[in-house]
Scaffold this motif. Sequence first.
Motif, short mmCIF file in Angstrom:
data_model
loop_
_atom_site.label_atom_id
_atom_site.label_comp_id
_atom_site.label_asym_id
_atom_site.label_seq_id
_atom_site.Cartn_x
_atom_site.Cartn_y
_atom_site.Cartn_z
N ARG A 114 0.59 -1.00 -0.23
CA ARG A 114 -0.07 0.08 0.17
C ARG A 114 0.87 0.91 -0.15
O ARG A 114 0.30 2.25 -0.02
CB ARG A 114 -0.77 -0.12 0.91
CG ARG A 114 -2.22 -0.94 0.93
CD ARG A 114 -3.55 -1.20 1.75
NE ARG A 114 -4.08 0.58 1.48
CZ ARG A 114 -4.69 0.38 0.45
NH1 ARG A 114 -4.97 -1.15 -0.71
NH2 ARG A 114 -5.31 1.20 -0.48
N GLY A 115 2.31 0.50 0.03
CA GLY A 115 2.88 2.56 -0.54
C GLY A 115 2.99 3.47 1.45
O GLY A 115 3.15 4.67 0.95
N TRP A 116 2.63 2.54 2.64
CA TRP A 116 2.53 3.50 3.67
C TRP A 116 3.57 3.36 3.92
O TRP A 116 4.66 2.81 4.26
CB TRP A 116 1.32 2.28 4.71
CG TRP A 116 0.23 2.32 3.78
CD1 TRP A 116 -1.09 3.29 3.55
CD2 TRP A 116 -0.92 1.63 5.46
NE1 TRP A 116 -1.82 2.75 2.99
CE2 TRP A 116 -2.80 1.83 4.64
CE3 TRP A 116 -1.05 0.75 6.26
CZ2 TRP A 116 -3.33 1.62 5.06
CZ3 TRP A 116 -2.36 0.30 6.42
CH2 TRP A 116 -3.77 1.11 5.99
N HIS A 117 3.60 5.21 4.91
CA HIS A 117 5.23 5.17 5.44
C HIS A 117 4.72 4.89 7.00
O HIS A 117 4.67 5.87 8.07
CB HIS A 117 4.78 6.57 5.21
CG HIS A 117 5.47 7.02 3.93
ND1 HIS A 117 6.41 7.08 3.12
CD2 HIS A 117 4.32 7.86 3.20
CE1 HIS A 117 6.44 7.73 1.66
NE2 HIS A 117 5.15 8.28 2.15
N ALA A 118 4.82 3.25 6.68
CA ALA A 118 4.79 2.91 8.74
C ALA A 118 5.89 1.86 8.87
O ALA A 118 6.02 1.21 7.58
CB ALA A 118 3.61 3.24 8.89
N ASN A 119 6.06 1.71 9.99
CA ASN A 119 7.53 1.31 10.27
C ASN A 119 6.75 -0.67 10.89
O ASN A 119 5.50 0.10 12.34
CB ASN A 119 7.79 1.33 10.88
CG ASN A 119 9.75 0.62 11.11
OD1 ASN A 119 9.51 -0.38 12.02
ND2 ASN A 119 11.02 0.63 11.05
N VAL A 120 7.22 -1.74 10.82
CA VAL A 120 6.56 -2.81 11.20
C VAL A 120 6.67 -3.00 12.82
O VAL A 120 5.80 -3.87 13.44
CB VAL A 120 6.74 -3.87 10.27
CG1 VAL A 120 7.73 -4.43 10.53
CG2 VAL A 120 5.71 -5.44 10.70
N ASN A 121 7.16 -1.99 13.24
CA ASN A 121 7.70 -2.38 14.23
C ASN A 121 7.18 -1.08 15.09
O ASN A 121 7.28 -1.20 16.44
CB ASN A 121 9.38 -1.99 14.49
CG ASN A 121 10.21 -3.59 14.11
OD1 ASN A 121 9.66 -4.68 14.33
ND2 ASN A 121 11.58 -3.01 13.66
N SER A 122 6.35 -0.28 14.61
CA SER A 122 5.76 0.87 15.27
C SER A 122 4.56 -0.17 16.26
O SER A 122 4.42 -0.97 16.10
CB SER A 122 4.94 1.61 14.39
OG SER A 122 4.15 0.58 13.52
N PRO A 123 3.97 1.15 17.21
CA PRO A 123 2.76 0.22 17.75
C PRO A 123 1.85 -0.54 17.20
O PRO A 123 1.65 -1.69 17.99
CB PRO A 123 3.01 1.39 19.02
CG PRO A 123 4.11 1.95 19.45
CD PRO A 123 4.38 2.30 17.70
N PRO A 124 0.92 0.69 16.80
CA PRO A 124 0.12 -0.27 16.10
C PRO A 124 0.04 -1.31 14.71
O PRO A 124 -1.07 -2.22 14.55
CB PRO A 124 -0.89 0.88 15.08
CG PRO A 124 0.58 2.40 14.96
CD PRO A 124 1.48 1.43 16.42
N ALA A 125 1.86 -1.37 14.18
CA ALA A 125 1.85 -2.25 13.74
C ALA A 125 1.84 -3.63 13.93
O ALA A 125 1.70 -4.97 13.79
CB ALA A 125 3.15 -2.42 12.81
N GLN A 126 2.00 -3.62 15.33
CA GLN A 126 2.74 -4.91 16.09
C GLN A 126 1.47 -5.01 16.96
O GLN A 126 1.51 -6.32 17.21
CB GLN A 126 4.13 -4.03 17.54
CG GLN A 126 5.20 -4.05 17.08
CD GLN A 126 5.82 -5.46 16.63
OE1 GLN A 126 5.87 -6.58 17.09
NE2 GLN A 126 6.07 -5.59 15.54
N THR A 127 0.40 -4.26 17.00
CA THR A 127 -0.70 -4.38 17.69
C THR A 127 -1.46 -5.29 16.75
O THR A 127 -1.80 -6.32 16.72
CB THR A 127 -1.59 -2.79 17.87
OG1 THR A 127 -0.80 -2.75 18.89
CG2 THR A 127 -3.16 -4.24 18.26
N LEU A 128 -1.54 -4.93 15.34
CA LEU A 128 -1.96 -5.79 14.57
C LEU A 128 -1.26 -6.85 14.06
O LEU A 128 -1.95 -7.34 13.23
CB LEU A 128 -1.73 -4.96 12.64
CG LEU A 128 -2.34 -5.91 11.68
CD1 LEU A 128 -4.14 -5.61 11.63
CD2 LEU A 128 -1.87 -4.55 10.68
N VAL A 129 -0.68 -7.05 14.09
CA VAL A 129 0.68 -8.26 14.20
C VAL A 129 0.01 -9.70 14.96
O VAL A 129 -0.03 -10.13 15.35
CB VAL A 129 1.89 -8.13 14.32
CG1 VAL A 129 3.11 -9.46 14.95
CG2 VAL A 129 2.51 -7.83 13.20
N ALA A 130 -0.13 -9.22 16.34
CA ALA A 130 -0.57 -9.35 17.57
C ALA A 130 -1.98 -9.89 17.08
O ALA A 130 -2.34 -11.39 17.65
CB ALA A 130 -0.78 -8.93 18.72
#
Length: 222
Positions: A114-130
């Motif tokens: 999606r070309g999002w300027h976001a890091n997989v280690n950021s809090p919301p990304a980690q919440t999504l991973v969980a």
Amino acid sequence: MRMAELSRRTGVPVPTIKYYLREGLLLPGERTSPNQAVYDDSHIRRLRMIRALADVGGLPIAKVRDVLDAVDSPEQPFEVLGAVQHSIEPPSGMREGALWERATGRVARLLADRGWHANVNSPPAQTLVAALVSLYELDREDLADLVERYAPHAEEIAEEDVKRVARGRGIEDTVEGVVVGTVLGDAMLGALRRLAHQHATANVLGVTAGYDEPKQSGSRRE
């Protein structure tokens, strides 16, 4: 205005206002005597924000303090958004194992696609991973597969959020918009989704009546 008037205008009890003052959530009023102080509209606005974050946003007082610290900081909105996300995102628990690696890879691909300027280690990304890990553990691949379908809608919502916040009158108003929009926006979206679930479920079951509150246990029929 005196504290009693501040309480009347905000609906916040005097003992609660004193607690917020002790905790540093609310700035002290202007002293008129050793035991008296006066307050202004900025205190009304601050109290309303505190109650909104705590009562509607569901944040504990410690998290409210972190969010308000972000509001009071001189940083730019993007940095404030990061600080707020770190404050409000719940811990994601264990971060190892095959399922965690699988979910992390999926989120990383989603961000890249999606070309999002976001890091997989950021809090919301980690919440999504969980969340994905939990769905994998429950063998609910069908629900996990919704993440890619939800993403474009989330992007559309986020773009509208940013447009509204960008209209802020100065940096302080913009920063406040980032904070309020993040915390209360989550509450609003969650409520809308649950309402839509009620509607969709009623359609599937062929129910036409509105949703009724559950009856209290032990209640007697008239």
